[in-house]
Design an enzyme around this catalytic site. Structure first.
Site, PDB file in Angstrom:
ATOM      1  N   THR A   1     -12.724   6.639  13.766  1.00 55.41           N
ATOM      2  CA  THR A   1     -14.012   7.306  13.912  1.00 55.41           C
ATOM      3  C   THR A   1     -14.511   7.849  12.575  1.00 55.41           C
ATOM      4  O   THR A   1     -13.720   8.138  11.670  1.00 55.41           O
ATOM      5  CB  THR A   1     -13.921   8.483  14.904  1.00 55.41           C
ATOM      6  OG1 THR A   1     -12.944   9.425  14.425  1.00 55.41           O
ATOM      7  CG2 THR A   1     -13.546   7.992  16.291  1.00 55.41           C
TER       8      THR A   1
ATOM      9  N   ASN B   1     -15.834  10.971  10.956  1.00 54.87           N
ATOM     10  CA  ASN B   1     -15.844  12.420  11.180  1.00 54.87           C
ATOM     11  C   ASN B   1     -17.020  13.001  10.385  1.00 54.87           C
ATOM     12  O   ASN B   1     -16.985  13.044   9.160  1.00 54.87           O
ATOM     13  CB  ASN B   1     -14.508  13.008  10.708  1.00 54.87           C
ATOM     14  CG  ASN B   1     -14.361  14.472  11.071  1.00 54.87           C
ATOM     15  OD1 ASN B   1     -15.336  15.148  11.369  1.00 54.87           O
ATOM     16  ND2 ASN B   1     -13.147  14.969  11.040  1.00 54.87           N
TER      17      ASN B   1
ATOM     18  N   GLU C   1     -17.493  13.135  15.994  1.00 57.13           N
ATOM     19  CA  GLU C   1     -16.872  11.901  15.529  1.00 57.13           C
ATOM     20  C   GLU C   1     -17.508  10.709  16.239  1.00 57.13           C
ATOM     21  O   GLU C   1     -17.685  10.732  17.460  1.00 57.13           O
ATOM     22  CB  GLU C   1     -15.363  11.917  15.790  1.00 57.13           C
ATOM     23  CG  GLU C   1     -14.642  13.082  15.113  1.00 57.13           C
ATOM     24  CD  GLU C   1     -13.149  13.077  15.403  1.00 57.13           C
ATOM     25  OE1 GLU C   1     -12.504  12.040  15.150  1.00 57.13           O
ATOM     26  OE2 GLU C   1     -12.640  14.097  15.905  1.00 57.13           O
TER      27      GLU C   1
END
Length: 320
Positions: free
Chosen positions: A212, A214, A260
């Protein structure tokens, strides 16, 4: 579109203009009515349309610590205003000294001396000057003195959002905080967006097979309620379908709230240090803690599947 930071940035040879004033956070559909009318009058008169707004939000100066969550940073508001046909945006630094300008002083210093207003377009409840003592009636009186017209536009449209309440930035912030992306989108006329720089996190998503981005969000950003959402991840003018997580990572006893975004069906993305935008289309599920990592991975896989379906259902029209 020209962007000015303070009165001193306005060109010395600036002529007459059509002006509207307000925070215009989110540039929602009610705001669009006022700004759109200002642009319309400007075109009729062959003059530029100017939006005057403030930074920081006036409430933070008048009542320190009360800065509301922001639906859009100033550069995003400027982009949205440019799409509406605005020719210039003036961002006035809202200082303690500035907050003490009387309504008459504000008119003379901003509207008359620098912007040479020909028409001022506002909503019915517009207030300005020290202790918000000025209103549209006073503004109209000043227009008679300084030769500018005041036009009042009713911005209070409504729909199903918030149970039929009139559209407003306050209502939109509440719906975002509740995770009601459908309601927020109805008011804004587009998905709610969060922006920021991609920073390194715990990299647990990568370990689980779902890396992901962030996103370190901008100060005072209005962040949706904890949960999983379907949406878009915007990177370098490219929009990618995404599954988005907001929360503290309860599976790993986290304490820091993060945003995220997992770019669906994309492999090998290196986004660290890039400024990105995340659009929230739809709520998928609430945040939860699972009994095992296998259950978590299964849940994430379902989230991705559901997010893909939702993004496809919304179509390209929401890829703004």
């Amino acid at each position: 579109m020209q962007r000015w930071r303070g009165l001193e940035d306005i060109p010395q040879d600036w002529g007459r203009s059509v002006v509207t004033i307000g925070s215009y956070d989110g540039v929602h559909r009610g705001h669009q009515l006022i700004i759109g009318r200002a642009v319309e009058r400007a075109r009729e008169l062959g003059l530029p349309a100017v939006v005057v707004t403030f930074d920081p939000h006036p409430s933070e100066v008048v009542r320190p610590g009360s800065h509301p969550p922001l639906l859009a940073p100033h550069h995003r508001r400027a982009e949205l205003m440019a799409e509406l046909g605005v020719d210039a945006v003036l961002i006035l630094p809202f200082t303690t000294e500035f907050s003490k300008l009387s309504p008459a002083e504000f008119v003379a210093k901003v509207l008359v001396d620098r912007l040479h207003a020909r028409v001022v377009v506002e909503g019915p409840n517009f207030r300005f000057g020290y202790k918000a003592a000025g209103d549209v009636a006073f503004l109209a009186e000043q227009g008679g003195t300084y030769d500018f017209e005041v036009e009042v536009v009713d911005l209070y449209v409504s729909g199903t959002a918030g149970g039929g309440q009139p559209f407003s930035s306050t209502l939109t912030r509440r719906l975002v905080a509740e995770g009601d992306m459908d309601g927020a989108r109805e008011i804004l006329g587009r998905p709610h967006r969060v922006e920021g720089v991609v920073v390194r996190g715990a990299q647990r998503g990568r370990e689980l097979g779902f890396p992901t981005a962030n996103v370190e969000t901008l100060p005072h950003t209005a962040i949706p309620a904890d949960g999983v959402y379907a949406g878009w991840l915007h990177v370098n003018d490219e929009a990618m379908p995404a599954a988005i997580s907001v929360g503290t990572n309860p599976q790993f006893d986290g304490v820091e709230r993060t945003v995220e975004a997992y770019a669906i069906d994309r492999v090998g993305l290196d986004l660290y240090g890039l400024h990105v935008a995340v659009d929230f289309l739809a709520f998928v599920r609430g945040m939860a803690k699972f009994d095992s990592l296998d259950q978590l991975i299964e849940a994430i896989a379902n989230d991705v599947k559901r997010s893909r379906e939702l993004v496809e259902a919304f179509g390209a029209d929401d890829r703004l």
